[in-house]
Design an enzyme around this catalytic site. Structure first.
Site, PDB file in Angstrom:
ATOM      1  N   SER A   1       3.382  -2.500  10.493  1.00 27.72           N
ATOM      2  CA  SER A   1       4.833  -2.551  10.743  1.00 27.72           C
ATOM      3  C   SER A   1       5.478  -3.882  10.348  1.00 27.72           C
ATOM      4  O   SER A   1       6.395  -4.355  11.012  1.00 27.72           O
ATOM      5  CB  SER A   1       5.136  -2.205  12.199  1.00 27.72           C
ATOM      6  OG  SER A   1       4.742  -0.869  12.468  1.00 27.72           O
TER       7      SER A   1
ATOM      8  N   HIS B   1      -9.792   0.918   5.098  1.00 20.22           N
ATOM      9  CA  HIS B   1      -8.478   1.111   5.736  1.00 20.22           C
ATOM     10  C   HIS B   1      -8.617   2.056   6.935  1.00 20.22           C
ATOM     11  O   HIS B   1      -9.373   3.030   6.877  1.00 20.22           O
ATOM     12  CB  HIS B   1      -7.477   1.671   4.727  1.00 20.22           C
ATOM     13  CG  HIS B   1      -6.067   1.594   5.220  1.00 20.22           C
ATOM     14  ND1 HIS B   1      -5.558   2.502   6.117  1.00 20.22           N
ATOM     15  CD2 HIS B   1      -5.090   0.696   4.997  1.00 20.22           C
ATOM     16  CE1 HIS B   1      -4.306   2.169   6.401  1.00 20.22           C
ATOM     17  NE2 HIS B   1      -3.998   1.077   5.746  1.00 20.22           N
TER      18      HIS B   1
ATOM     19  N   GLU C   1      -5.384  -5.247  10.424  1.00 21.23           N
ATOM     20  CA  GLU C   1      -4.342  -4.263  10.690  1.00 21.23           C
ATOM     21  C   GLU C   1      -4.646  -3.548  12.000  1.00 21.23           C
ATOM     22  O   GLU C   1      -5.422  -2.580  12.025  1.00 21.23           O
ATOM     23  CB  GLU C   1      -4.286  -3.226   9.563  1.00 21.23           C
ATOM     24  CG  GLU C   1      -4.030  -3.822   8.186  1.00 21.23           C
ATOM     25  CD  GLU C   1      -3.459  -2.797   7.213  1.00 21.23           C
ATOM     26  OE1 GLU C   1      -2.323  -3.002   6.760  1.00 21.23           O
ATOM     27  OE2 GLU C   1      -4.131  -1.787   6.924  1.00 21.23           O
TER      28      GLU C   1
ATOM     29  N   GLY D   1       2.391   1.954  10.986  1.00 23.29           N
ATOM     30  CA  GLY D   1       3.329   3.066  10.854  1.00 23.29           C
ATOM     31  C   GLY D   1       4.020   3.455  12.149  1.00 23.29           C
ATOM     32  O   GLY D   1       4.611   4.526  12.257  1.00 23.29           O
TER      33      GLY D   1
ATOM     34  N   ASN E   1       0.861  -1.178   0.000  1.00 23.39           N
ATOM     35  CA  ASN E   1       0.000   0.000   0.000  1.00 23.39           C
ATOM     36  C   ASN E   1       0.898   1.229   0.000  1.00 23.39           C
ATOM     37  O   ASN E   1       1.557   1.530   0.986  1.00 23.39           O
ATOM     38  CB  ASN E   1      -0.898  -0.043   1.248  1.00 23.39           C
ATOM     39  CG  ASN E   1      -1.775   1.188   1.383  1.00 23.39           C
ATOM     40  OD1 ASN E   1      -1.805   2.038   0.493  1.00 23.39           O
ATOM     41  ND2 ASN E   1      -2.493   1.273   2.496  1.00 23.39           N
ATOM     42  N   PHE E   2       0.925   1.938  -1.143  1.00 18.59           N
ATOM     43  CA  PHE E   2       1.812   3.105  -1.268  1.00 18.59           C
ATOM     44  C   PHE E   2       1.344   4.284  -0.405  1.00 18.59           C
ATOM     45  O   PHE E   2       2.107   5.207  -0.154  1.00 18.59           O
ATOM     46  CB  PHE E   2       1.871   3.584  -2.724  1.00 18.59           C
ATOM     47  CG  PHE E   2       2.814   2.805  -3.622  1.00 18.59           C
ATOM     48  CD1 PHE E   2       3.398   1.619  -3.216  1.00 18.59           C
ATOM     49  CD2 PHE E   2       3.124   3.288  -4.907  1.00 18.59           C
ATOM     50  CE1 PHE E   2       4.267   0.931  -4.057  1.00 18.59           C
ATOM     51  CE2 PHE E   2       3.989   2.606  -5.740  1.00 18.59           C
ATOM     52  CZ  PHE E   2       4.560   1.431  -5.319  1.00 18.59           C
ATOM     53  N   LYS E   3       0.049   4.290  -0.032  1.00 17.14           N
ATOM     54  CA  LYS E   3      -0.514   5.450   0.665  1.00 17.14           C
ATOM     55  C   LYS E   3      -0.221   6.720  -0.149  1.00 17.14           C
ATOM     56  O   LYS E   3      -0.369   6.681  -1.368  1.00 17.14           O
ATOM     57  CB  LYS E   3       0.010   5.517   2.107  1.00 17.14           C
ATOM     58  CG  LYS E   3      -0.213   4.181   2.844  1.00 17.14           C
ATOM     59  CD  LYS E   3       0.034   4.234   4.321  1.00 17.14           C
ATOM     60  CE  LYS E   3      -0.224   2.859   4.934  1.00 17.14           C
ATOM     61  NZ  LYS E   3      -0.085   2.827   6.388  1.00 17.14           N
TER      62      LYS E   3
HETATM   63  P1  13P Z   1       2.865   0.112   7.823  1.00 12.47           P
HETATM   64  O1  13P Z   1       3.444  -1.107   7.150  1.00 12.47           O
HETATM   65  O2  13P Z   1       3.562   1.384   7.449  1.00 12.47           O
HETATM   66  O3  13P Z   1       2.726  -0.083   9.295  1.00 12.47           O
HETATM   67  O4  13P Z   1       1.388   0.283   7.246  1.00 12.47           O
HETATM   68  C1  13P Z   1       0.514  -0.794   7.257  1.00 12.47           C
HETATM   69  C2  13P Z   1      -0.676  -0.434   6.470  1.00 12.47           C
HETATM   70  O5  13P Z   1      -1.467   0.408   6.865  1.00 12.47           O
HETATM   71  C3  13P Z   1      -0.885  -1.098   5.177  1.00 12.47           C
HETATM   72  O6  13P Z   1      -2.147  -0.821   4.666  1.00 12.47           O
END
Ligand code: 13P
Length: 240
Positions: free
Chosen positions: A201, A96, A165, A171, A10-12
C-alpha cells in the site's frame, strides 16, 4: 558507496502488451525529461506483455514476476528461462506472497527457483512478509517468521535485493506505520547486508516518508503504480 534508491512497479495481472508498451514509453520520456539518475526504476509486467522494447527503452530494468526453474520443458502454463532470454530479461521476483499464498508455492519450490535463477546471475528481488496473525504476536515473532523465509537462500548472493512486504498491507490500503517499517528494516539489516525495499500500500502520499527511513532502500509498488501518472508522481516525490 551509497546504493541508489530502487523503485519497482509490480503490474501483477494488469496491463496488456499494448498498454505495457504505452506505459514504458511514457515512463522513459518522464525519466529523460526529469533527468532522473539517482533512482533505479524497475517494472515487472505480466509475461504475455514481454516484448522487444530496445527501440525506446533506455532507463528501465524490465523483470519477470515469476518463472519456473527450467530453461524449457513440460510445465503446462508456466514459462522458463528461454522465454526471458528472448527479451533480455535478467531480473525476477521470487517468493512474492501472492505466489506463496494463492498459488501455494512452498519454500522448497521458492528455493529451487532462487538456486536456478541465481546460477544464471539474475537480479533477484526476493520477497518476504508476515501475515497479520504473526504481526499481532509482536516484533520478535515477526522477525523469527521473516528469518525463516531467509534461512534457505544464499544471503551473500551478489544480485540479491530483499523486498519486505507485510501480507496484511498488500492491496489493503493499510500501510505499515513508519515505526513498524523502521523497526523491521533495521532488524533485517542486522541479518542481511543487501538493499531492502518496502512494499504494501505504498502511494504518492506516503512514499517520501517511507523512503526517508534510514534502512529503506526503495519501494516495490502494486496498485499505486499501475497508472503511469501516479507512478511518475511517486518517482518525482522520492527524487526531491
Ligand atoms: P500494493 O502496492 O497493491 O499493496 O501491492 C504491493 C505488492 O505486492 C508489490 O509487489
Amino acid at each position: 558507496v551509497v546504493n541508489k534508491m530502487i523503485i519497482a512497479s509490480n503490474f501483477k495481472t494488469n496491463h496488456t502488451r499494448k498498454s505495457t508498451r504505452e506505459y514504458l514509453i511514457k515512463l522513459n520520456n518522464f525519466i529523460s525529461e526529469k533527468s532522473i539518475s539517482n533512482i533505479d526504476i524497475m517494472v515487472f509486467p505480466p509475461s504475455v506483455a514481454f516484448d522487444n522494447f530496445k527501440d525506446f527503452n533506455k532507463h528501465i530494468d524490465i523483470g519477470a514476476q515469476n518463472a519456473y526453474h527450467t530453461i524449457r520443458g513440460s510445465f503446462t502454463g508456466d514459462i522458463g528461462k528461454e522465454h526471458l532470454d528472448e527479451f533480455n530479461i535478467n531480473s525476477i521476483l521470487i517468493g512474492h506472497s501472492e505466489r506463496r499464498t494463492i498459488f501455494n508455492e512452498t519454500q522448497d519450490l521458492i528455493d529451487l527457483k532462487f538456486k536456478f535463477y541465481s546460477s544464471y546471475g539474475f537480479k533477484i528481488i526476493y520477497c518476504i512478509g508476515e501475515p497479520l496473525e504473526i504481526k499481532e504476536q509482536g516484533i520478535e515473532k515477526t522477525i523469527d517468521y521473516l528469518e525463516n523465509q531467509l534461512k534457505s537462500i544464499d544471503l551473500d548472493y551478489k544480485n540479491l535485493i530483499i523486498a519486505y512486504e507485510p501480507i496484511w498491507a498488500i492491496g489493503t490500503g493499510k500501510t505499515a506505520t513508519l515505526n513498524d517499517i523502521d523497526e523491521v528494516h533495521t532488524r533485517l539489516k542486522n541479518i542481511i547486508d543487501k538493499p531492502i525495499l518496502y512494499g504494501g500500500s505504498v502511494k504518492a502520499c506516503n512514499s517520501k516518508d517511507i523512503t526517508d527511513i534510514k534502512n529503506v532502500d526503495g519501494l516495490l509498488i502494486g496498485t499505486a503504480s499501475w497508472n503511469i501518472d501516479d507512478f511518475c508522481r511517486i518517482i518525482d516525490i522520492v527524487n526531491l
